[in-house]
Design a protein around this motif. Structure first.
Motif: not given
Length: 883
Positions: A540-545
């Motif tokens: 899981t990756e937190d996408v913020t960009e």
């Protein structure tokens, strides 16, 4: 003041004269100039000047505590009259005037606990003036006698209206602002009160309403029955409901909660099919929500030609009669979804209600999502996710791509604009994403807290957000901002590469949608599943960009890379992967949605290998939804190989899959296969699937097909499904050869058709009529249906006259266009006239446009004259008072 009135009259006359003069000049000279079009732009003809908000809940000047309705519906005259008593308490400051919503009601008297000095009712409201101010906190009441022939809000279905006499009934529909059309009230959802209904009907009729039945009695002099209902917990005005007439009843219970199922006598033999899940749904909701069913009982009542699927009135849901079905359609027809949706509203919408329509998703999003949850309870998680997939694909991603409106949106012109994909499936998806991020237990805790804290009150979105934040201990500002207060969804472009030397998967995820003031850059957890030598690696990756690149260490080169394996993110995803990886996903993805997404991708590949994989899935996948989508995927490929794959597939036992297979099989034009297709149609027994065969055969003009369609017109089926499918097929064929058959149906079998089916029959007859004499004959058959008491049939007849293209129909249509008693028919006639003008002898566009402007101007002048007359009367009354 008098000089102003004279000047005003002169202005009106001059404006009218100029317009008429312009039309006269136009008919002589506008063939060669563009004046009409430019004048239209300058004068603003046709510009919608409706109020576009923002809209807020109105300020409450009083607290309505109780509403008592004592009514008598007149089935012969289709009127309703009686008295309304409203008990209220002034808020914040004393009041000497009470204003209520009251549309086209005749008010005969008003009395109050404080003497009434005067009252005035217009076509929109009732204003009551008291002899002295009523102080804050003083409990007061008014009793209003009224009657009307309602044009909305209260509806009748009688023999005179074209319905079976034994099915005679009436009912009410309050949402969004229609209660005001049959009784005076504060008609907005930010006011809750207890309610009481006393209804007087013939002694052999049944009356159902909100809450508890306090009893009934019969007057021996009049043989009229009085039935008394009390809703002793507060609810909003639009949820008040009365249904009266002839019904058959089935009874059941969910624990101690009595369940009643009412349907028309002509349909009741099949009613049990529609209500078979209600008790199970009720039990599941109480367990899942964690709040007991908050009312005394739960009734469901079918309504003939209901304007919607269902309406969640407190303790009494009204449903379209089309929800009733027969076992002949196997598992294709079901009322389960409608049943579950309306029952969920008893908590979300009735127990806790949105304060204004901008927060409608708090009603409809919950009802939609809990319907999916029940589907998952009954058939497994794949069934729940499949419903969410269909909502996303068919509604949210499609409708929301170019829509800049958020879920919470206050700039609507009327409340009806809020009842769309944003409130229903997108609102449902917001809840699904929250549940996926929080986990099921924490989500339940938040929902339970939300309902208990705001029980029997009205709410806005911040109250729900606060419940989630309190349960989780985290902020949800960004989540609600991007999903609820801003528009759209993310468009994602995902690319994958594998480094065999380092055994690293490289993932690039880019948000490609346009970011502006209306649409945010989204922040979300991105989940991936890698299948490596039989082992699943989750990351899981937190996408913020806008663009996010990362690496994942893997034990081996993955055979499958899957984004969002649990299907928890609402997004349009472009994931470019090799065909072999999509095939592996189709074979190995744990969730049906992952396999369905693989089908979508493989259908675009169109290779023989992809077709073989899809066909295998069609025959062997354990979940019916995957098999349905596999059939549809083969149909979309539209190649010799895909058609061969469809033909070699064994006939499915599941009727839903069989239906999808038939639709895919008949979707393409295959003249060499007509005989085989016809054999398949004739062998099918399920009427829903027969209708699909018929629709597909519309593209063929072979004599055996024509004979089959004609024979289908005579085939009996529940609600005339097969015959109406044949009419639609004839329309699609565009062939005038069917005109005699259609004319025969109109002349001899019109009573067999549903309301919608008869309207379609009339329009089809018109559109296929060819020569002038044939058109005139069709005109003679269509015109009598203008007098059908069912509005939908009248509209169908009006549209049919437009399709005929006969000048002889113009005077008839013009009469309906000019009529002011029914806006819907008037609009239909105007549209038909436009069609007729377009299809008749060519005329200059400018002249057609100017005629339209003249019609609009004449209507405007009529309205202006009425306002002027009213102003003159007020001026005269004022001057007399001065004298």
């Amino acid at each position: 003041m008098k000089s102003f009135r004279i000047a005003f009259l002169v202005a009106v006359c001059l404006l009218t004269a100029v317009a008429h003069h312009s039309l006269a000049l136009a008919e002589e000279a506008l063939c060669t100039c563009r004046y009409c079009e430019s004048a239209s732009a300058r004068l603003g003809f046709g510009v919608d000047l409706g109020d576009d908000g923002p809209h807020y809940a109105p300020v409450r000047k009083v607290d309505v505590q109780h509403i008592k309705l004592d009514i008598t519906p007149n089935f012969q005259e289709r009127t309703v009259g009686g008295t309304t008593t409203i008990r209220f308490v002034p808020l914040r400051k004393a009041i000497d005037v009470l204003k209520l919503d009251a549309v086209d009601l005749t008010i005969t008297s008003v009395e109050g606990s404080t003497p009434v000095s005067e009252f005035d009712n217009t076509s929109k409201d009732l204003t009551i003036a008291f002899a002295e101010p009523i102080p804050v906190g003083q409990e007061s009441w008014v009793t209003i006698k009224h009657h009307c022939q309602p044009q909305g809000g209260f509806y009748f279905r009688t023999a005179e209206m074209g319905y079976p006499e034994q099915d005679t009934h009436c009912w009410t529909q309050g949402e969004s602002h229609y209660a005001r059309q049959w009784f005076p009230c504060f008609d907005y959802p930010n006011e809750k009160s207890t309610t009481e209904v006393i209804c007087h009907v013939p002694s052999d009729m049944t009356v159902i309403s909100n809450g508890r039945n306090l009893g009934e009695s019969i007057d021996p002099r009049t043989n009229m029955k009085s039935v008394h209902w009390l809703q002793d917990k507060p609810h909003v005005n639009y949820l008040i409901c009365v249904v009266a007439g002839y019904f058959d009843k089935l009874e059941d219970a969910a624990g101690k909660i009595p369940l009643g199922y009412y349907s028309q006598p002509t349909l009741s033999e099949h009613a049990a099919n529609s209500f078979q899940d209600t008790a199970s749904i009720m039990n599941f909701y109480q367990k899942e929500i964690g709040v007991a069913y908050p009312w005394h009982k739960y009734d469901q009542v079918t309504i003939r030609d209901f304007m919607a699927g269902g309406m969640e009135n407190t303790t009494i849901t009204t449903l379209t009669h089309n929800t009733i079905f027969t076992p002949a359609t196997e598992n294709i027809r079901t009322s389960r979804g409608l049943d579950a949706h309306e029952l969920a509203h008893q908590w979300f919408g009735d127990y806790v209600t949105c304060e204004d329509w901008s927060h409608l998703w708090l009603n409809e999003g919950f009802a939609t999502y809990y319907t999916h949850l029940y589907e998952g309870e009954k058939f497994g998680r794949d069934a729940m996710l499949y419903g969410l997939y269909r909502d996303a694909t068919n509604r949210v991603l499609r409708n929301g791509a170019n829509d800049k409106r958020p879920i919470v949106w206050k700039k609507y012109r009327n409340a009806g604009e809020q009842f769309d994909y944003r409130a229903y499936p997108k609102g449902s998806w917001v809840l699904h994403m929250l549940r996926s991020q929080l986990g099921e237990e924490m989500f339940r805790e938040a929902i339970q807290s939300y309902l208990k804290e705001h029980a029997l009150t009205t709410v806005t979105t911040p109250e729900l957000q606060a419940a989630f934040e309190e349960a989780s201990g985290r902020t949800f500002d960004r989540f609600f901002d991007q999903w609820v207060y801003h528009a759209r969804h993310p468009d994602l472009k995902i690319r994958y590469r594998f480094d065999p030397k380092l055994s690293l998967a490289q993932i690039t995820l880019e948000q490609t949608h346009k970011v502006d003031d209306d649409v945010m850059l989204f922040n979300f957890p991105a989940k991936f599943a890698f299948l490596c030598d039989g082992e699943v690696v989750l990351h899981t990756e937190d996408v913020t960009e806008a663009k996010h690149e990362f690496y994942v260490a893997l034990p081996a080169k993955p055979e499958m890379v899957q984004f969002d394996p649990e299907y928890t993110l609402l997004a349009k995803v472009d994931f470019d992967k090799p065909e072999e990886m999509w095939i592996n996903q189709l074979e190995n993805a744990e969730r049906a949605t992952g396999r369905i997404l693989a089908l979508e991708a493989l259908a675009k590949k169109k290779s023989n290998k992809a077709i073989d994989a899809i066909q295998k899935s069609l025959e062997t996948d354990p979940f019916y939804g995957v098999r349905v989508e596999a059939a549809e995927a083969l149909g979309k490929i539209n190649s010799d190989e895909s058609r061969a794959a469809l033909r070699k597939t064994a006939t499915p036992n599941d009727a839903r899959v069989r239906l999808a297979l038939v639709k895919a099989t008949v979707g393409d034009y295959q003249p060499e296969e007509v005989s085989t297709l016809l054999q398949g149609a004739q062998a099918e027994k399920n009427p829903a699937i027969v209708a699909a065969w018929i629709e597909g055969l519309a593209k063929y003009s072979d004599e055996p097909v024509s004979q089959y369609l004609r024979a289908s017109l005579e085939q009996e089926s529940f609600r005339n499904e097969i015959a109406e499918a044949a009419v639609e097929a004839m329309r699609k064929s565009g062939s005038s050869q069917y005109v005699p058959d259609l004319a025969e149906q109109v002349a001899r079998h019109a009573d067999n058709y549903t309301t919608r089916g008869l309207a379609s029959l009339l329009k089809t007859l018109a559109s296929l009529s060819d020569e002038k004499q044939e058109k005139l004959q069709s005109l003679g058959q269509i015109a009598p249906h203008l007098n059908d008491p069912r509005e939908d049939v009248q509209k169908g007849a009006i549209e049919a006259l437009g399709k005929l293209g006969l000048e002889e129909a113009r005077p008839i249509l013009q009469a309906y266009a000019d009529a002011s008693h029914n806006d819907q028919l008037s609009k239909a006639a105007e549209s038909a006239l436009a069609t007729l003008t377009k299809d008749s002898t060519p005329q200059p566009t400018e002249l057609i446009e100017l005629r339209k402007q003249m019609q609009d101007l004449e209507k405007s002048n009529d309205s202006l004259k009425k306002k002027l007359d009213e102003l003159e009367k007020k001026l005269e009354a004022t001057e007399e008072k001065k004298d």
